[in-house]
Design a protein around this motif. Structure first.
Motif, PDB file in Angstrom:
ATOM      1  N   ARG A  58       0.838  -1.200   0.000  1.00  0.00           N
ATOM      2  CA  ARG A  58       0.000   0.000   0.000  1.00  0.00           C
ATOM      3  C   ARG A  58       0.880   1.260   0.000  1.00  0.00           C
ATOM      4  NH1 ARG A  58      -3.759   0.784   4.983  1.00  0.00           N
ATOM      5  NH2 ARG A  58      -1.688   0.587   5.892  1.00  0.00           N
ATOM      6  N   ASP A  71       2.151   1.774  -3.460  1.00  0.00           N
ATOM      7  CA  ASP A  71       1.081   2.323  -4.304  1.00  0.00           C
ATOM      8  C   ASP A  71       0.912   3.816  -4.029  1.00  0.00           C
ATOM      9  OD1 ASP A  71      -2.477   1.966  -4.587  1.00  0.00           O
ATOM     10  OD2 ASP A  71      -1.012   2.044  -6.203  1.00  0.00           O
ATOM     11  N   ASP A  72       0.874   4.182  -2.741  1.00  0.00           N
ATOM     12  CA  ASP A  72       0.738   5.592  -2.364  1.00  0.00           C
ATOM     13  C   ASP A  72       1.901   6.406  -2.909  1.00  0.00           C
ATOM     14  OD1 ASP A  72      -0.635   5.058   1.003  1.00  0.00           O
ATOM     15  OD2 ASP A  72      -1.572   5.102  -0.989  1.00  0.00           O
ATOM     16  N   GLU A 100       1.627   6.906  -6.722  1.00  0.00           N
ATOM     17  CA  GLU A 100       0.557   7.773  -7.215  1.00  0.00           C
ATOM     18  C   GLU A 100       0.847   9.249  -6.967  1.00  0.00           C
ATOM     19  OE1 GLU A 100      -3.194   6.863  -5.482  1.00  0.00           O
ATOM     20  OE2 GLU A 100      -2.779   8.006  -3.670  1.00  0.00           O
ATOM     21  N   GLU A 120      -0.410   9.308 -12.575  1.00  0.00           N
ATOM     22  CA  GLU A 120      -1.861   9.356 -12.497  1.00  0.00           C
ATOM     23  C   GLU A 120      -2.434   8.013 -12.953  1.00  0.00           C
ATOM     24  OE1 GLU A 120      -3.594  12.988 -14.000  1.00  0.00           O
ATOM     25  OE2 GLU A 120      -5.412  11.896 -14.534  1.00  0.00           O
ATOM     26  N   PHE A 121      -2.983   7.260 -12.001  1.00  0.00           N
ATOM     27  CA  PHE A 121      -3.533   5.950 -12.341  1.00  0.00           C
ATOM     28  C   PHE A 121      -4.924   6.087 -12.945  1.00  0.00           C
ATOM     29  CE2 PHE A 121      -0.038   3.820 -10.927  1.00  0.00           C
ATOM     30  CZ  PHE A 121       0.175   3.797  -9.561  1.00  0.00           C
ATOM     31  N   ALA A 122      -5.236   5.218 -13.921  1.00  0.00           N
ATOM     32  CA  ALA A 122      -6.573   5.182 -14.505  1.00  0.00           C
ATOM     33  C   ALA A 122      -7.524   4.631 -13.464  1.00  0.00           C
ATOM     34  CB  ALA A 122      -6.570   4.297 -15.743  1.00  0.00           C
ATOM     35  N   PHE A 123      -8.534   5.439 -13.138  1.00  0.00           N
ATOM     36  CA  PHE A 123      -9.429   5.072 -12.035  1.00  0.00           C
ATOM     37  C   PHE A 123     -10.807   5.636 -12.305  1.00  0.00           C
ATOM     38  CE2 PHE A 123     -10.400   4.027  -7.661  1.00  0.00           C
ATOM     39  CZ  PHE A 123     -11.376   4.936  -7.299  1.00  0.00           C
ATOM     40  N   GLY A 164     -13.402   1.474  -9.989  1.00  0.00           N
ATOM     41  CA  GLY A 164     -12.127   1.398  -9.292  1.00  0.00           C
ATOM     42  C   GLY A 164     -10.944   1.535 -10.234  1.00  0.00           C
ATOM     43  N   TYR A 165      -9.819   0.896  -9.869  1.00  0.00           N
ATOM     44  CA  TYR A 165      -8.629   0.942 -10.701  1.00  0.00           C
ATOM     45  C   TYR A 165      -8.916   0.144 -11.963  1.00  0.00           C
ATOM     46  CZ  TYR A 165      -6.196   3.027  -6.788  1.00  0.00           C
ATOM     47  OH  TYR A 165      -5.824   3.869  -5.776  1.00  0.00           O
ATOM     48  N   THR A 215     -10.085  -3.199  -7.026  1.00  0.00           N
ATOM     49  CA  THR A 215      -8.885  -3.059  -6.196  1.00  0.00           C
ATOM     50  C   THR A 215      -7.642  -3.426  -6.991  1.00  0.00           C
ATOM     51  OG1 THR A 215      -9.099  -5.337  -5.447  1.00  0.00           O
ATOM     52  CG2 THR A 215     -10.112  -3.636  -4.075  1.00  0.00           C
ATOM     53  N   GLU A 224     -10.056  -3.639   0.060  1.00  0.00           N
ATOM     54  CA  GLU A 224      -8.827  -4.412   0.205  1.00  0.00           C
ATOM     55  C   GLU A 224      -8.804  -5.116   1.562  1.00  0.00           C
ATOM     56  OE1 GLU A 224      -8.970  -1.339  -0.892  1.00  0.00           O
ATOM     57  OE2 GLU A 224      -7.958  -1.294  -2.848  1.00  0.00           O
ATOM     58  N   PRO A 255      -8.662   2.466 -20.734  1.00  0.00           N
ATOM     59  CA  PRO A 255      -9.474   2.781 -19.550  1.00  0.00           C
ATOM     60  C   PRO A 255     -10.867   3.321 -19.885  1.00  0.00           C
ATOM     61  CG  PRO A 255      -7.222   3.530 -19.218  1.00  0.00           C
ATOM     62  CD  PRO A 255      -7.301   3.049 -20.633  1.00  0.00           C
ATOM     63  N   HIS A 301     -17.117  -0.323  -7.070  1.00  0.00           N
ATOM     64  CA  HIS A 301     -15.868  -0.302  -6.322  1.00  0.00           C
ATOM     65  C   HIS A 301     -16.077   0.297  -4.930  1.00  0.00           C
ATOM     66  CE1 HIS A 301     -11.600  -0.019  -5.549  1.00  0.00           C
ATOM     67  NE2 HIS A 301     -11.661   1.291  -5.379  1.00  0.00           N
ATOM     68  N   LYS A 331      -9.860   1.145  -2.113  1.00  0.00           N
ATOM     69  CA  LYS A 331      -8.941   2.283  -2.109  1.00  0.00           C
ATOM     70  C   LYS A 331      -9.233   3.259  -3.252  1.00  0.00           C
ATOM     71  CE  LYS A 331      -3.907   2.680  -1.451  1.00  0.00           C
ATOM     72  NZ  LYS A 331      -3.180   3.447  -2.451  1.00  0.00           N
ATOM     73  N   PRO A 364      -7.539   6.753  -5.280  1.00  0.00           N
ATOM     74  CA  PRO A 364      -6.316   7.554  -5.382  1.00  0.00           C
ATOM     75  C   PRO A 364      -6.464   8.843  -4.603  1.00  0.00           C
ATOM     76  CG  PRO A 364      -7.049   6.885  -7.558  1.00  0.00           C
ATOM     77  CD  PRO A 364      -8.112   6.485  -6.602  1.00  0.00           C
ATOM     78  N   ARG A 421      -5.554  11.824  -5.012  1.00  0.00           N
ATOM     79  CA  ARG A 421      -5.936  13.058  -5.720  1.00  0.00           C
ATOM     80  C   ARG A 421      -7.449  13.186  -5.879  1.00  0.00           C
ATOM     81  NH1 ARG A 421      -7.062  11.335 -11.325  1.00  0.00           N
ATOM     82  NH2 ARG A 421      -6.415   9.182 -11.373  1.00  0.00           N
TER      83      ARG A 421
END
Lengths: 351, 169
Positions: free
Chosen positions: A140, A143-144, A147, A151-154, A159-160, A170, A230, B87, B110, B113, B115, B117
């Motif tokens: 974790r 991951d933090d 990020e 920029e993660f696709a979310f 979710g991710y 997750t 999680e 995505p 979901h 967690k 992100p 931001r």
């Protein structure tokens, strides 16, 4: 040039974690993709290159509190790639695929991050024994940390976002690798697998699907990654794996009590063949090493240690053998080399 | 260039584009025929809103059949490969993916967690939604004082949310 393969074989094989007599390792993997790029299924050559470079740059600049080395797999030797698979550091997919791709590996092989596999990033933390909480805390934090600069696709709904919907949400897969020779011996393993499958957990072998029962190893993983937090997924594994551990341990004790001779025979027969054979196939070696490992854990064999046995499971794999010789070998040559390697190891251990 | 009405031979002043089964249909009508077809609002002016309402259902149901606008992947390809293209495919194929996700994960929402931001934005959104529900209830209960209070809180939160959204752009 820095050698690709680390000198040692990773902390996860050290046999020092909790429940190490039965649990080899705990592994958590997070799948992540970045915004602005298609998934690897749809990516073109130039984008692939740019993406790999971009991610390598980010990984090299991130402070993981851990010395990481980045390996460009498209430029590595075939044998080195195969060895990384055998060490559980990259997937067979990443090894076999073409184009720009890489992996960042940290100290003692605990943290590894694949680049351009099925998802842009696949983060893995692998620790010895049963260490669910610690493994989660470590991954974790990674991951933090990532990020903050990526920029993660979310999406709030899904979710991710991952290439395969079976990983979305997750993006987390937890696997615990167990050594269950008593359950296999008493033919109770199928029952256990059935029970586990009923609660949305899956069981696979040493190197994943299709390798079931090799070396009496079983990996228990979560199947669901979406709709649970999680923490909930972790708790599910934490609730059920100890039952399997308890059952195996009890069974080992029971077998020693009720049929000590049969156990000793299995253990010493395995040891004897490993000590003397002139050729050994991969499959039978996994079987004998499993018997010896059980012997070590039950205190029947004391000339070999647990970490040594754990490492042998890796050292006898085909790519590792060929790497030792520095060249490709035929199956016969590998079988002979495997036997020699083990004989020498056991001789040295007993000296 | 002068275009004539499709229905009579008068000069066409109303031009419509309709998307039907992935094909664009263009219609040209004079004001009288357009009014007759019910495409003009009561004041005689062309109402985009009415028209959009009429075609909205059609567009929504056929969008999952079109390729993803970002990566051009089709749902057919997904069905054979079991992998999405990018995505944005998730949003684009949302309606068809939801049952798939329900099947695999027994859920399509979901809850894990988020992100960092986005976390304060999503938290505010959730709070605004809850407050709006409360506000509705207060109005039903004729507790107008409370409803007014909630309105002020909601406005403040929405302003903060706007600020956050502008920041992240």
């Amino acid at each position: 040039m820095e050698p690709i393969l680390g000198a040692g074989l990773g902390e996860w094989l050290s046999g020092t974690g909790p429940e190490s007599d039965i649990v080899i390792s705990t592994r958590i993997r997070l799948a992540r993709n970045i915004t602005g790029y298609p998934f690897l299924t749809r990516i073109d050559g130039t984008q692939r290159e740019t993406l790999a470079e971009y991610l390598q740059g980010k990984l090299e600049k991130t402070d993981f509190d851990n010395e990481m080395r980045y390996i460009k797999l498209d430029q590595a030797e075939d044998l080195d790639r195969k060895c990384l698979v055998e060490r559980h550091l990259i997937s067979r997919d990443l090894e076999k695929s073409a184009g720009e791709r890489g992996v960042a590996i940290g100290q003692q092989d605990t943290l590894s991050i694949m680049v351009n596999e099925e998802d842009h990033l696949r983060i893995q933390v692998l620790r010895s024994g049963l260490q669910l909480r610690q493994t989660w805390d470590q991954i974790r934090a990674v991951d933090d940390q990532l990020e903050r600069s990526i920029e993660f696709a979310f999406s709030p709904d899904f979710g991710y976002l991952t290439a395969c919907p079976t990983n979305v949400g997750t993006g987390m897969r937890i696997s615990v690798m167990l050594h269950l020779p008593a359950l296999v011996l008493s033919k109770s393993i199928d029952k256990v697998i059935k029970i586990i499958s009923k609660i949305d957990l899956t069981v696979r072998g040493f190197y994943g699907e299709g390798t079931l029962a090799s070396g009496d190893f079983f990996q228990i993983s979560n199947q669901i990654t979406l709709g649970k937090s999680e923490r909930e997924i972790l708790d599910q594994i934490a609730d059920h794996v100890p039952q399997v551990i308890k059952t195996e341990r009890k069974l080992r004790e029971q077998l020693l009590e009720t049929d000590r001779l049969a156990i000793e025979d299995r253990v010493w027969r395995s040891f004897g063949i490993l000590e003397r054979a002139r050729t050994l196939t991969s499959d039978e070696t996994m079987e004998y090493l499993s018997g010896v490992r059980m012997g070590v854990c039950l205190g029947l064999i004391d000339c070999v240690t647990l970490p040594e046995i754990n490492e042998l499971f890796i050292k006898i794999q085909p790519a590792h053998l060929q790497k030792r010789e520095g060249e490709a070998l035929s199956v016969r040559e590998r079988d002979a080399l495997r036997a020699t390697l083990i004989r020498e190891h056991l001789k040295a251990a007993q000296a | 260039m002068n275009i004539n009405c499709d229905l009579c031979d008068e000069f066409a002043t109303v031009h419509l584009t309709k998307i039907e089964h992935l094909k664009k249909k263009r219609m040209h009508l004079c004001e009288a025929c357009a009014a007759q077809q019910g495409l003009l609002s009561v004041q005689g002016k062309f109402s985009v809103d009415e028209y959009l309402d009429a075609i909205e259902d059609e567009v929504v149901s056929s969008s999952s059949d079109t390729p993803c606008p970002i990566c051009s992947m089709t749902y057919n390809t997904f069905q054979t490969t079991h992998r999405l293209g990018c995505p944005d495919c998730y949003e684009h194929f949302k309606r068809r993916l939801q049952p798939v996700l329900e099947k695999v994960h027994k859920s399509s929402q979901h809850v894990g967690k988020i992100p960092r931001r986005l976390s304060s934005m999503l938290d505010k959104e959730r709070l605004i939604k809850d407050l709006k529900d409360e506000q509705k209830q207060a109005i039903t209960d004729e507790n107008y004082e409370k409803a007014a209070e909630l309105r002020d809180r909601i406005n403040l939160l929405e302003q903060e949310l706007d600020a956050l959204e502008n920041e992240s752009e």
